[in-house]
Design a protein around this motif. Sequence first.
Motif, mmCIF file in Angstrom:
data_model
loop_
_atom_site.group_PDB
_atom_site.id
_atom_site.type_symbol
_atom_site.label_atom_id
_atom_site.label_comp_id
_atom_site.label_asym_id
_atom_site.label_seq_id
_atom_site.Cartn_x
_atom_site.Cartn_y
_atom_site.Cartn_z
ATOM 1 N N GLY A 70 38.310 13.519 27.618
ATOM 2 C CA GLY A 70 38.326 12.089 27.906
ATOM 3 C C GLY A 70 36.998 11.508 27.453
ATOM 4 N N SER A 71 37.039 10.679 26.420
ATOM 5 C CA SER A 71 35.800 10.244 25.786
ATOM 6 C C SER A 71 35.788 8.741 25.578
ATOM 7 C CB SER A 71 35.637 10.947 24.430
ATOM 8 O OG SER A 71 34.555 10.409 23.711
ATOM 9 N N GLU A 72 34.582 8.176 25.553
ATOM 10 C CA GLU A 72 34.428 6.758 25.257
ATOM 11 C C GLU A 72 34.388 6.501 23.760
ATOM 12 O OE1 GLU A 72 30.943 5.568 27.310
ATOM 13 O OE2 GLU A 72 31.857 5.661 29.298
ATOM 14 N N ILE A 73 34.363 7.560 22.959
ATOM 15 C CA ILE A 73 34.383 7.396 21.510
ATOM 16 C C ILE A 73 35.734 7.822 20.974
ATOM 17 C CG2 ILE A 73 31.898 7.768 21.328
ATOM 18 C CD1 ILE A 73 32.523 10.545 20.223
ATOM 19 N N GLN A 74 36.070 7.349 19.796
ATOM 20 C CA GLN A 74 37.423 7.501 19.287
ATOM 21 C C GLN A 74 37.653 8.821 18.558
ATOM 22 O OE1 GLN A 74 38.853 4.068 17.257
ATOM 23 N NE2 GLN A 74 40.368 5.186 16.063
ATOM 24 N N ARG A 110 42.099 10.037 39.636
ATOM 25 C CA ARG A 110 43.405 9.425 39.900
ATOM 26 C C ARG A 110 43.321 8.274 40.901
ATOM 27 N NH1 ARG A 110 45.867 15.339 39.777
ATOM 28 N NH2 ARG A 110 46.475 15.417 37.575
ATOM 29 N N GLN A 111 42.120 8.045 41.457
ATOM 30 C CA GLN A 111 41.944 6.840 42.267
ATOM 31 C C GLN A 111 41.803 5.605 41.384
ATOM 32 O OE1 GLN A 111 39.738 7.490 46.292
ATOM 33 N NE2 GLN A 111 38.546 8.554 44.746
ATOM 34 N N VAL A 112 41.447 5.817 40.121
ATOM 35 C CA VAL A 112 41.348 4.725 39.154
ATOM 36 C C VAL A 112 42.684 4.625 38.428
ATOM 37 C CG1 VAL A 112 40.119 3.839 37.136
ATOM 38 C CG2 VAL A 112 38.888 5.196 38.858
ATOM 39 N N PRO A 113 43.357 3.481 38.456
ATOM 40 C CA PRO A 113 44.658 3.363 37.788
ATOM 41 C C PRO A 113 44.588 3.832 36.337
ATOM 42 C CG PRO A 113 44.204 1.397 39.072
ATOM 43 C CD PRO A 113 42.943 2.221 39.093
ATOM 44 N N VAL A 114 45.618 4.560 35.911
ATOM 45 C CA VAL A 114 45.605 5.118 34.567
ATOM 46 C C VAL A 114 45.521 4.013 33.517
ATOM 47 C CG1 VAL A 114 48.128 5.212 34.395
ATOM 48 C CG2 VAL A 114 46.729 6.780 33.027
ATOM 49 N N GLU A 115 46.089 2.844 33.829
ATOM 50 C CA GLU A 115 46.013 1.730 32.876
ATOM 51 C C GLU A 115 44.565 1.320 32.626
ATOM 52 O OE1 GLU A 115 49.953 1.656 34.954
ATOM 53 O OE2 GLU A 115 47.853 1.784 35.597
ATOM 54 N N GLN A 116 43.747 1.343 33.684
ATOM 55 C CA GLN A 116 42.335 0.998 33.539
ATOM 56 C C GLN A 116 41.597 2.070 32.762
ATOM 57 O OE1 GLN A 116 40.793 -1.872 34.436
ATOM 58 N NE2 GLN A 116 39.019 -1.031 33.359
ATOM 59 N N ARG A 117 41.918 3.332 33.046
ATOM 60 C CA ARG A 117 41.254 4.422 32.331
ATOM 61 C C ARG A 117 41.586 4.400 30.843
ATOM 62 N NH1 ARG A 117 43.183 9.464 34.948
ATOM 63 N NH2 ARG A 117 44.535 8.285 36.317
ATOM 64 N N LEU A 118 42.815 4.013 30.514
ATOM 65 C CA LEU A 118 43.199 3.956 29.102
ATOM 66 C C LEU A 118 42.433 2.868 28.342
ATOM 67 C CD1 LEU A 118 47.034 4.547 29.398
ATOM 68 C CD2 LEU A 118 45.453 5.904 28.010
ATOM 69 N N LYS A 119 41.916 1.877 29.075
ATOM 70 C CA LYS A 119 41.103 0.847 28.430
ATOM 71 C C LYS A 119 39.702 1.349 28.126
ATOM 72 C CE LYS A 119 43.447 -3.012 30.777
ATOM 73 N NZ LYS A 119 43.264 -4.136 31.740
ATOM 74 N N ASN A 120 39.247 2.334 28.900
ATOM 75 C CA ASN A 120 37.854 2.773 28.798
ATOM 76 C C ASN A 120 37.663 4.099 28.073
ATOM 77 O OD1 ASN A 120 37.181 0.509 30.344
ATOM 78 N ND2 ASN A 120 37.328 1.636 32.268
ATOM 79 N N TYR A 121 38.743 4.893 27.966
ATOM 80 C CA TYR A 121 38.594 6.234 27.420
ATOM 81 C C TYR A 121 39.683 6.563 26.421
ATOM 82 C CZ TYR A 121 35.486 6.747 31.406
ATOM 83 O OH TYR A 121 34.481 6.564 32.311
ATOM 84 N N ALA A 154 44.411 23.308 33.105
ATOM 85 C CA ALA A 154 43.743 22.448 32.139
ATOM 86 C C ALA A 154 42.251 22.460 32.396
ATOM 87 C CB ALA A 154 44.268 21.017 32.210
ATOM 88 N N VAL A 155 41.470 22.522 31.341
ATOM 89 C CA VAL A 155 40.025 22.340 31.410
ATOM 90 C C VAL A 155 39.752 20.905 30.975
ATOM 91 C CG1 VAL A 155 37.770 23.094 30.578
ATOM 92 C CG2 VAL A 155 39.629 24.765 30.854
ATOM 93 N N LYS A 156 39.303 20.075 31.909
ATOM 94 C CA LYS A 156 39.106 18.659 31.642
ATOM 95 C C LYS A 156 37.641 18.402 31.334
ATOM 96 C CE LYS A 156 42.901 17.468 34.748
ATOM 97 N NZ LYS A 156 43.335 16.659 35.913
ATOM 98 N N MET A 157 37.383 17.811 30.188
ATOM 99 C CA MET A 157 36.014 17.570 29.753
ATOM 100 C C MET A 157 35.813 16.081 29.508
ATOM 101 S SD MET A 157 35.358 20.769 27.177
ATOM 102 C CE MET A 157 35.423 22.453 27.805
ATOM 103 N N GLY A 158 34.794 15.546 30.132
ATOM 104 C CA GLY A 158 34.501 14.130 30.009
ATOM 105 C C GLY A 158 34.081 13.560 31.344
ATOM 106 N N SER A 159 33.780 12.276 31.362
ATOM 107 C CA SER A 159 33.348 11.610 32.590
ATOM 108 C C SER A 159 34.359 11.848 33.706
ATOM 109 C CB SER A 159 33.213 10.107 32.336
ATOM 110 O OG SER A 159 33.091 9.409 33.559
ATOM 111 N N PRO A 160 33.907 12.138 34.937
ATOM 112 C CA PRO A 160 34.857 12.302 36.045
ATOM 113 C C PRO A 160 35.793 11.117 36.218
ATOM 114 C CG PRO A 160 32.682 13.066 36.698
ATOM 115 C CD PRO A 160 32.515 12.417 35.348
ATOM 116 N N GLU A 161 35.312 9.903 35.883
ATOM 117 C CA GLU A 161 36.156 8.715 36.011
ATOM 118 C C GLU A 161 37.364 8.782 35.078
ATOM 119 O OE1 GLU A 161 35.275 4.612 34.410
ATOM 120 O OE2 GLU A 161 34.972 4.222 36.551
ATOM 121 N N ALA A 162 37.222 9.465 33.939
ATOM 122 C CA ALA A 162 38.330 9.556 32.989
ATOM 123 C C ALA A 162 39.517 10.292 33.587
ATOM 124 C CB ALA A 162 37.875 10.267 31.708
#
Length: 219
Positions: free
Chosen positions: A98-102, A76-87, A65-73
């Motif tokens: 992984g983007s902050e825009i829709q 895996r140290q950040v719970p996926v539930e939290q990431r789903l709120k932000n990205y 996979a080529v992952k594009m977006g903020s490293p925080e997105a």
Amino acid sequence: MPRMVPLVLSKVVDAVNAGDGAALDQIMTPALATAYKRGMQGMAADGYSIDIQVGQGDVVVDGFAVKMGSPEAFDRQVPVEQRLKNYYYNGVDYHIFGSEIQSLADMSLVEKMGFMGGWVQVEFWCSITADTKVVLTHKGKVVDQDQKTQPISVSLASPAYKIDPRSLPPYLELDGSVVYTQNNVAPFEWRVSDLFLQLSNPEIIKLANACNGKETVAI
């Protein structure tokens, strides 16, 4: 890539057998190293030790996979539930955004990278089928052991690079050498990001459940 898997797996096994958390920090991504060090500390506190042996085997690249977006997105140290709120997550072929825009659907690749700050990371999923032997000892006495030939899933991840979307990121030639297209770029290195899909599978399931029936969040 396939040639690296037995080497890094051997280093992981040596570090786990020795209870060497510092070595795991050098081999693994932070999320995976933290999980393994926590497990090793718990075993040691209860008087357990483990000895793992892994033989040579054939390696297969199962995907990438080529992952594009903020490293925080993708951290895996950040719970996926939290990431789903932000990205918002969107998958196209082997790209994961992984983007902050829709809305990303109508953007070009360069436009998407611009909105996401130009961050790029690559993760490969590999498997090696090898003879394995695991011996569990409690206070010097063998309490369990297992020996068999089995597939071992090993994931390798690159660092996250912030690049100019109009240029190319560091990339690998077929002989494994690295070509840098910018000055002052972080040294390229592969780290073990998952073993036996311990971190990947729960994350994928949670993302899939969150995406069910929601057009705005997809992966």
